[in-house]
Design a protein around this motif. Structure first.
Motif, PDB file in Angstrom:
ATOM      1  N   LEU A 150      36.042  12.113  39.809  1.00  0.00           N
ATOM      2  CA  LEU A 150      36.092  11.013  39.208  1.00  0.00           C
ATOM      3  C   LEU A 150      37.261  11.071  37.876  1.00  0.00           C
ATOM      4  N   ASN A 151      37.247  12.447  37.550  1.00  0.00           N
ATOM      5  CA  ASN A 151      38.421  12.726  36.355  1.00  0.00           C
ATOM      6  C   ASN A 151      39.751  12.781  36.896  1.00  0.00           C
ATOM      7  N   LEU A 152      39.780  13.238  38.016  1.00  0.00           N
ATOM      8  CA  LEU A 152      41.130  13.190  38.711  1.00  0.00           C
ATOM      9  C   LEU A 152      41.812  12.043  38.877  1.00  0.00           C
ATOM     10  N   LYS A 153      40.798  10.771  39.197  1.00  0.00           N
ATOM     11  CA  LYS A 153      41.270   9.497  39.434  1.00  0.00           C
ATOM     12  C   LYS A 153      41.721   8.799  38.354  1.00  0.00           C
ATOM     13  N   VAL A 154      41.051   9.144  37.069  1.00  0.00           N
ATOM     14  CA  VAL A 154      41.298   8.634  35.691  1.00  0.00           C
ATOM     15  C   VAL A 154      42.691   9.161  35.181  1.00  0.00           C
ATOM     16  N   ASN A 155      42.785  10.537  35.492  1.00  0.00           N
ATOM     17  CA  ASN A 155      43.882  11.115  35.100  1.00  0.00           C
ATOM     18  C   ASN A 155      45.261  10.539  35.669  1.00  0.00           C
ATOM     19  N   ARG A 156      45.273  10.314  37.117  1.00  0.00           N
ATOM     20  CA  ARG A 156      46.229   9.799  37.757  1.00  0.00           C
ATOM     21  C   ARG A 156      46.652   8.341  37.598  1.00  0.00           C
ATOM     22  N   ALA A 157      45.465   7.457  37.358  1.00  0.00           N
ATOM     23  CA  ALA A 157      45.619   6.276  36.854  1.00  0.00           C
ATOM     24  C   ALA A 157      45.992   6.128  35.405  1.00  0.00           C
ATOM     25  N   THR A 201      48.485  -1.791  35.834  1.00  0.00           N
ATOM     26  CA  THR A 201      48.323  -0.479  35.931  1.00  0.00           C
ATOM     27  C   THR A 201      47.336  -0.403  34.709  1.00  0.00           C
ATOM     28  N   GLU A 202      47.032  -1.165  33.546  1.00  0.00           N
ATOM     29  CA  GLU A 202      45.983  -1.356  32.504  1.00  0.00           C
ATOM     30  C   GLU A 202      44.708  -1.371  33.228  1.00  0.00           C
ATOM     31  N   ALA A 203      44.700  -2.336  34.295  1.00  0.00           N
ATOM     32  CA  ALA A 203      43.303  -2.810  34.865  1.00  0.00           C
ATOM     33  C   ALA A 203      43.150  -1.484  36.082  1.00  0.00           C
ATOM     34  N   LEU A 204      43.980  -1.047  36.558  1.00  0.00           N
ATOM     35  CA  LEU A 204      43.527   0.268  37.550  1.00  0.00           C
ATOM     36  C   LEU A 204      43.144   1.434  36.484  1.00  0.00           C
ATOM     37  N   ALA A 205      43.633   1.689  35.246  1.00  0.00           N
ATOM     38  CA  ALA A 205      43.277   2.646  34.377  1.00  0.00           C
ATOM     39  C   ALA A 205      41.714   2.434  34.093  1.00  0.00           C
ATOM     40  N   ALA A 206      41.683   1.150  33.676  1.00  0.00           N
ATOM     41  CA  ALA A 206      40.158   0.867  33.226  1.00  0.00           C
ATOM     42  C   ALA A 206      39.228   0.896  34.208  1.00  0.00           C
ATOM     43  N   ASP A 207      39.636   0.627  35.654  1.00  0.00           N
ATOM     44  CA  ASP A 207      38.576   0.722  36.690  1.00  0.00           C
ATOM     45  C   ASP A 207      38.121   2.186  36.966  1.00  0.00           C
ATOM     46  N   ALA A 208      39.341   3.290  36.917  1.00  0.00           N
ATOM     47  CA  ALA A 208      38.883   4.648  37.021  1.00  0.00           C
ATOM     48  C   ALA A 208      37.955   5.103  35.871  1.00  0.00           C
ATOM     49  N   ASN A 209      38.639   4.548  34.715  1.00  0.00           N
ATOM     50  CA  ASN A 209      37.522   5.067  33.337  1.00  0.00           C
ATOM     51  C   ASN A 209      36.108   4.402  33.681  1.00  0.00           C
ATOM     52  N   ASN A 210      36.050   3.387  34.118  1.00  0.00           N
ATOM     53  CA  ASN A 210      34.818   2.654  34.359  1.00  0.00           C
ATOM     54  C   ASN A 210      33.941   3.458  35.117  1.00  0.00           C
ATOM     55  N   ASN A 214      24.352  -0.784  30.429  1.00  0.00           N
ATOM     56  CA  ASN A 214      24.566  -2.138  31.095  1.00  0.00           C
ATOM     57  C   ASN A 214      26.044  -2.492  31.833  1.00  0.00           C
ATOM     58  N   PRO A 215      26.207  -2.452  32.943  1.00  0.00           N
ATOM     59  CA  PRO A 215      27.457  -2.742  33.564  1.00  0.00           C
ATOM     60  C   PRO A 215      28.377  -3.472  33.046  1.00  0.00           C
ATOM     61  N   ALA A 216      27.851  -4.773  32.429  1.00  0.00           N
ATOM     62  CA  ALA A 216      28.873  -5.818  32.089  1.00  0.00           C
ATOM     63  C   ALA A 216      29.527  -5.414  30.622  1.00  0.00           C
ATOM     64  N   GLU A 217      28.793  -4.566  29.930  1.00  0.00           N
ATOM     65  CA  GLU A 217      29.165  -4.160  28.510  1.00  0.00           C
ATOM     66  C   GLU A 217      30.031  -2.845  28.690  1.00  0.00           C
ATOM     67  N   ARG A 218      29.677  -2.088  29.784  1.00  0.00           N
ATOM     68  CA  ARG A 218      30.554  -0.895  29.994  1.00  0.00           C
ATOM     69  C   ARG A 218      31.838  -1.348  30.582  1.00  0.00           C
ATOM     70  N   ASP A 219      31.910  -2.366  31.197  1.00  0.00           N
ATOM     71  CA  ASP A 219      33.227  -2.918  31.877  1.00  0.00           C
ATOM     72  C   ASP A 219      33.946  -3.364  30.800  1.00  0.00           C
ATOM     73  N   ALA A 275      41.495   0.589  27.348  1.00  0.00           N
ATOM     74  CA  ALA A 275      42.817   0.559  28.167  1.00  0.00           C
ATOM     75  C   ALA A 275      43.650  -0.444  27.468  1.00  0.00           C
ATOM     76  N   SER A 276      43.005  -1.711  27.009  1.00  0.00           N
ATOM     77  CA  SER A 276      44.320  -2.617  26.484  1.00  0.00           C
ATOM     78  C   SER A 276      44.691  -2.108  25.087  1.00  0.00           C
ATOM     79  N   LEU A 277      43.687  -1.596  24.114  1.00  0.00           N
ATOM     80  CA  LEU A 277      44.087  -0.990  22.913  1.00  0.00           C
ATOM     81  C   LEU A 277      45.385   0.260  23.261  1.00  0.00           C
ATOM     82  N   SER A 278      45.247   0.829  24.048  1.00  0.00           N
ATOM     83  CA  SER A 278      46.253   1.935  24.295  1.00  0.00           C
ATOM     84  C   SER A 278      47.553   1.197  24.734  1.00  0.00           C
ATOM     85  N   SER A 279      47.449   0.266  25.711  1.00  0.00           N
ATOM     86  CA  SER A 279      48.745  -0.613  25.994  1.00  0.00           C
ATOM     87  C   SER A 279      49.262  -1.124  24.727  1.00  0.00           C
TER      88      SER A 279
END
Ligand code: X8Z
Ligand code: ZN
Length: 627
Positions: free
Chosen positions: A67-74, A86-95, A138-143, A150-154
């Motif tokens: 999973l970490n490899l995916k986070v790093n790539r995203a 790209t922000e959404a993809l990074a957020a997904d991987a991190n999720n 809670n998945p909604a809160e995690r999401d 991700a968006s703060l970083s952007s």
């Protein structure tokens, strides 16, 4: 695991094989086998066993590696091409990674009251600390949380100041930093300072929500709040760590005070008592840096009359037409001179050295370890300056650490504590002495000893000036996470700390409509900051030990370990330990000492402190005569 130096993880089959080899090497595996049958029985009766714990850890490491490899790539792509997608993809991987750690940490509680082999117990503890920001289950809160991070970083990466409005020419941080460094026009400096600090109010509410969600995640993991989780990463109880920080700060405070007093009256002479009151706080925009965290850019205003080093590395690099890649080659050359391997070809192919003209990127320098094997990278918008010459060494210190601990299993692929990660490259850069610069043909002549005061002052303006800033950023965040400071008081609390520790004041009146902490990368990027304070202390401790290893006799400011294989071997030995042992053991392996200790930085600057105190006393005398 979203940290600037990107803790690295191993992939797939190799990971599994490697864990097995390591396990079969030691007692853990023996025990795992021995209790396999018994374990089955106990499981049937509903009680977990040590063998199951070891197996659980091995599986967890494998899953997280993937999973970490995916986070790093995203995340790599997100930070190199900031777009909504790209922000959404990074957020997904991190999720996905965050969900896995949350789930694993929850499952791991079944081993809580078991007597476990030290390694298994350590890894279970590290698992709980693996995320800088754990999420609520809670998945909604995690999401929501992973989207916010991700968006703060952007948001930070996209930050610009548009003096003539959005339609006019906008300045990036990259373009404003040289103005902060070189301009001596207080009005211009103030404009630029205020312009940059206007990027953060739009994300203040998002940050406040992040605090709420991050705290929920930390509490589910059993920590008091997110700050307590961060403070728990130092092989000691969180309160003890806070006390360690304070102890170290009090050790170095007299040195800071001497430098501060000298700087203030010099600036008062330059800009007048109106702007820089002799006994008040220094306005933050006059110190040569957007955050007033390092001051060497105003060295020309402060330099001793008869002790100038006589060279300016920025000028030399420019004269030699050094390009960004060559800057990195200089850094690599230092590490290979110590006997460490050259950087792998993929480093040169995949890194980002130059700010692209056509898109938004996160320019704040970071060193990445994408796959926890050899895929290390640097992402930095390199400027050809003495400052970035140091930053390159800093970043490569991360990459060399990452390569050295790659053979460890996943949860040990990290530095002894995070201050170590930040200190390695800086410790090496302390060996960038005039003698070294002569050896690599950047200067023709080594200045004589009379230049030492100037050299020490220039360095102190970076290293000593940084100390209170390094300390206060997380003082602020710890208070924010604990609830002592609420969004209604973010800015007030920020400036109270800035004035209390650094002795600086904002260039203009501020209010809670501002969010000045948010204009510092590590706040929106959620990178803990205590590590840099520790590193500022540790790097001198490392330097002292490495110089001892190299057999150097003489003042530490003249020591360079360049080319010394014995020092290199000693360094590498510690790096290779990763996080496999509590940090005092790693410290001992390199220095023979098992406590963080500020005497090294104090000794290093002792001659400068004497000089500063003398100047300050003379000035006080003159001032009182003048009255
Ligand atoms: O963020 C960094 C590095 C990346 S880990 C460039 N530093 C801190 C900062 O810039 O605020 C290095 C020293 C302090
Ligand atoms: Zn760093």
């Amino acid at each position: 695991m979203r940290v600037s130096y990107r803790a690295t993880r191993r992939t797939g089959v190799v990971a599994l094989l490697l864990s097995l080899i390591l396990l079969s090497n030691g007692a853990v595996f023996a025990q795992a086998l021995a209790s396999k049958k018994a374990g089955t029985r106990k499981t049937a009766a509903g009680k977990a066993t040590a063998a199951e714990a070891a197996q659980f850890v091995a599986h967890a490491e494998q899953r997280l590696t993937e999973l970490n490899l995916k986070v790093n790539r995203a995340s790599w792509i997100q930070e190199n091409f900031i777009t909504d997608d790209t922000e959404a993809l990074a957020a997904d991987a991190n999720n996905d990674l965050t969900a896995a750690v949350t789930e694993l940490a929850e499952q791991a509680t079944k081993f809580d009251n078991l007597k476990l082999p030290a390694d298994t117990a350590r890894k279970l503890k590290l698992l709980k600390l693996a995320l800088t920001v754990p999420a609520p289950s809670n998945p909604a809160e995690r999401d929501e949380l992973t989207k916010i991070t991700a968006s703060l970083s952007s948001d930070y990466g996209k930050g610009k100041y548009c003096p003539d409005g959005e339609r006019g020419k906008c300045l990036t941080l990259q373009e404003m930093e040289p103005i902060m460094a070189e301009s001596r026009d207080p009005e211009e400096l103030k404009r630029i300072w205020l312009g940059w600090h206007a990027i953060s109010p739009p994300f203040k509410q998002k940050y406040a929500r992040f605090v709420v969600l991050g705290n929920m995640g930390a509490r589910e993991m059993g920590f008091k709040d997110l700050g307590a989780l961060w403070r728990s990463n130092y092989d000691m109880p969180p309160d003890e760590f806070a006390a360690e920080m304070e102890r170290l700060w009090l050790q170095v405070k007299p040195l800071y005070d001497s430098l501060y007093t000298y700087t203030r009256w010099k600036l008062s002479e330059k800009y007048g008592k109106q702007l820089v009151p002799e006994n008040g706080a220094i306005p933050a925009h006059l110190l040569g840096n957007m955050w007033s965290q390092t001051w060497s850019n105003i060295y020309p205003l402060l330099k001793p009359e008869r002790s100038d080093p006589g060279y300016d590395l920025t000028k030399i690099l420019l004269e030699k037409k050094t390009d960004a890649k060559q800057m990195v080659r200089y850094g690599e050359g230092f590490f290979t001179s110590l006997g460490l391997d050259p950087l792998p070809p993929t480093f040169w192919e995949r890194s980002l050295f130059v700010k692209p003209q056509d898109r938004d990127v996160v320019c704040h320098a970071s060193a990445w370890d994408v796959d926890a094997r050899q895929d290390v990278r640097l992402k930095m918008c390199i400027k050809i300056t003495a400052e970035d010459f140091s930053v390159v060494h800093h970043e490569l210190g991360h990459n060399y650490y990452q390569m050295a601990y790659a053979p460890q299993t996943m949860l040990y692929q990290n530095s002894a504590n995070d201050g170590f990660h930040e200190a390695i490259g800086d410790a090496v850069a302390l060996s960038v002495t005039p003698e070294y610069l002569k050896k690599i043909n950047l200067i023709d002549k080594v200045p004589d000893e009379s230049a030492d005061t100037g050299l020490l002052l220039r360095l102190a303006l970076d290293k000593v000036a940084f100390l209170p800033f390094g300390y206060l950023v997380d003082q602020w965040r710890w208070k924010v996470f604990s609830g002592e400071v609420t969004p209604e008081n973010y800015n007030k609390a920020w400036w109270e700390l800035r004035t209390k520790y650094q002795g600086i004041a904002p260039p203009a009146a501020r209010s809670e409509a501002d969010f000045d902490a948010g204009a510092k990368y590590h706040v929106p990027a959620n990178t803990p900051y205590a590590r840099y304070f520790l590193a500022a202390i540790l790097q001198f401790q490392f330097h002292r030990a490495l110089c001892r290893e190299a057999g150097f006799k003489g003042p530490l400011n003249r020591c360079s370990i360049y080319g010394n294989k014995a020092a290199g071997a000693k360094l590498k030995q510690m790096l290779a330990m990763g996080q496999s042992r509590p940090w005092p053991e790693a410290l001992k392996a390199l220095t023979g000492e098992d406590k963080m200790d500020a005497t090294a930085i104090i000794d290093y600057f002792a001659p400068l402190k004497r000089w500063l105190d003398e100047q300050n006393a003379r000035h006080a005398q003159r001032a009182s005569n003048g009255k």
